[in-house]
Design an enzyme around this catalytic site. Structure first.
Site, PDB file in Angstrom:
ATOM      1  N   TYR A  57      39.704  35.103  32.201  1.00 13.85           N
ATOM      2  CA  TYR A  57      40.782  35.682  32.387  1.00 13.85           C
ATOM      3  C   TYR A  57      41.690  35.219  31.319  1.00 13.85           C
ATOM      4  O   TYR A  57      42.308  34.048  31.417  1.00 13.85           O
ATOM      5  CB  TYR A  57      41.468  35.168  33.702  1.00 13.85           C
ATOM      6  CG  TYR A  57      40.667  35.329  34.868  1.00 13.85           C
ATOM      7  CD1 TYR A  57      39.840  36.488  35.023  1.00 13.85           C
ATOM      8  CD2 TYR A  57      40.879  34.737  36.438  1.00 13.85           C
ATOM      9  CE1 TYR A  57      39.240  36.758  36.087  1.00 13.85           C
ATOM     10  CE2 TYR A  57      40.490  35.057  37.200  1.00 13.85           C
ATOM     11  CZ  TYR A  57      39.290  36.040  37.284  1.00 13.85           C
ATOM     12  OH  TYR A  57      38.748  36.640  38.407  1.00 13.85           O
ATOM     13  N   TYR A 198      37.772  38.752  46.737  1.00 10.99           N
ATOM     14  CA  TYR A 198      38.695  39.251  45.697  1.00 10.99           C
ATOM     15  C   TYR A 198      39.354  40.496  45.997  1.00 10.99           C
ATOM     16  O   TYR A 198      38.478  41.400  46.565  1.00 10.99           O
ATOM     17  CB  TYR A 198      38.348  38.913  44.241  1.00 10.99           C
ATOM     18  CG  TYR A 198      37.126  39.762  43.828  1.00 10.99           C
ATOM     19  CD1 TYR A 198      37.585  40.945  43.004  1.00 10.99           C
ATOM     20  CD2 TYR A 198      35.944  39.186  43.471  1.00 10.99           C
ATOM     21  CE1 TYR A 198      36.597  41.744  42.573  1.00 10.99           C
ATOM     22  CE2 TYR A 198      35.036  40.006  42.776  1.00 10.99           C
ATOM     23  CZ  TYR A 198      35.293  41.376  42.325  1.00 10.99           C
ATOM     24  OH  TYR A 198      34.468  42.238  41.785  1.00 10.99           O
ATOM     25  N   LEU A 201      43.608  42.906  48.774  1.00 10.43           N
ATOM     26  CA  LEU A 201      44.686  43.948  49.101  1.00 10.43           C
ATOM     27  C   LEU A 201      44.278  45.122  48.455  1.00 10.43           C
ATOM     28  O   LEU A 201      45.193  46.106  48.129  1.00 10.43           O
ATOM     29  CB  LEU A 201      46.006  43.230  48.491  1.00 10.43           C
ATOM     30  CG  LEU A 201      46.781  42.239  49.382  1.00 10.43           C
ATOM     31  CD1 LEU A 201      48.004  41.663  48.692  1.00 10.43           C
ATOM     32  CD2 LEU A 201      46.861  42.597  50.921  1.00 10.43           C
TER      33      LEU A 201
END
Length: 319
Positions: A57, A198, A201
């Site tokens: 990341y 993960y 949503l």
């Protein structure tokens, strides 16, 4: 917030986990460091004390942002980070772990995960035994407390388990993406492996904020997400509209409803990313919602027209 145990360990983790892919900025747009730091602090204050990140990341940038935000509260936090698919040789795993320890300003990582299986993204094939040997060594040294994998198939998880204890798996899992339920979930239930979901949503799709004519910036990873394309996007919009009355009954947002449904699934915890402090507060409140069994089943049925076509797909993106 209630605490659960990570796999077979005594490491306490929260049902809602703070995801920090956005903090790394790469493949995201409109992310501000100051806002992200405030969001991380707010999530911890609200009871989300488990934080997930990865060296990939932003090449460690997300890890460094976490340290800026909450390094002074390390003793009450659980850090989960990941080693990428291009660092799976024995020495590379050791070196990657040391970089993450430095980035996070800590002397141990609670959960260290293999981010993608060897060979992903055209990386060099490394035997899982070699990678696991390095992870077991780090565990013996006290540098890491538990080992996890991410984006592994059930057969890949079984193979890794031959060389050491795996206490978690991190797959894409939401009401709209449910490949995990085919064979991974039964295996995890049997072996007491935590599922850290993960994109819980569906990268914001389950918030109801996106209409099916929405156009993403090509630099935004959601531009290549299968769920945001064509007929699938339209089906998702219809499903979200069906979920609205249920959310109203529970006096919660659509996002909170989707998270509450997810953490009600066996062995499952929801990793939820944030862009700002309000999202962190809202996500934390989802842990307080206790859905009736009939509503869990109803939500399940509403999501199936979106998720069913992808039952055999493991990757959400068309990369």
């Amino acid at each position: 917030m209630e605490m659960r145990s990570l796999g077979k360990t005594h490491i306490p983790i929260t049902p809602i986990i703070l995801g920090t892919w956005q903090a790394g900025k790469r493949l995201w747009v409109g992310i501000q460091d100051t806002e992200m730091i405030h969001a991380i602090k707010t999530a911890v204050e609200a009871g989300i004390t488990t934080i997930d990140t990865a060296e990939e990341y932003g090449e460690g940038y997300s890890e460094r942002i976490i340290a800026q935000a909450v390094a002074d509260q390390r003793d009450r936090l659980v850090y989960a980070t990941k080693v990428f698919a291009n660092h799976l040789k024995y020495n590379q795993v050791i070196e990657a772990c040391e970089r993450s320890l430095k980035n996070l300003k800590t002397d141990y990582i609670d959960l260290y995960q293999i981010h993608w299986p060897s060979g992903s993204f055209k990386t060099e094939i490394v035997p899982i035994e070699e990678t696991m040997n390095a992870l077991n060594y780090l565990k013996e040294q006290g540098k890491i407390r538990a080992i996890g994998v991410s984006n592994f198939s059930c057969s890949q998880l079984e193979e890794a388990m031959q060389y050491g204890r795996i206490d978690s798996i991190q797959p894409a899992y939401s009401l709209f993406w449910r490949n995990v339920e085919v064979d991974l979930m039964p295996y995890c239930i049997e072996h007491q492996i935590s599922i850290l979901a993960y994109s819980s949503l569906a990268q914001g799709l389950l918030t109801g904020k996106f209409k099916s004519d929405h156009q993403f910036d090509p630099k935004d990873n959601r531009y290549a997400n299968r769920l945001f394309q064509g007929e699938t996007f339209k089906k998702a919009e219809q499903a979200v509209n069906q979920l609205r009355p249920i959310a109203e009954r529970y006096q919660c947002t659509l996002a909170q409803l989707a998270l509450a449904w997810l953490i009600a699934q066996p062995q499952t915890h929801a990793i939820a990313g944030v862009r700002n402090a309000q999202q962190a507060l809202d996500n934390a409140k989802a842990a307080e919602i206790k859905l009736l069994s009939e509503d869990i089943e109803l939500i399940d049925r509403i999501g199936q027209p979106v998720s069913n076509p992808f039952k055999n797909d493991t990757v959400m993106w068309t990369w």
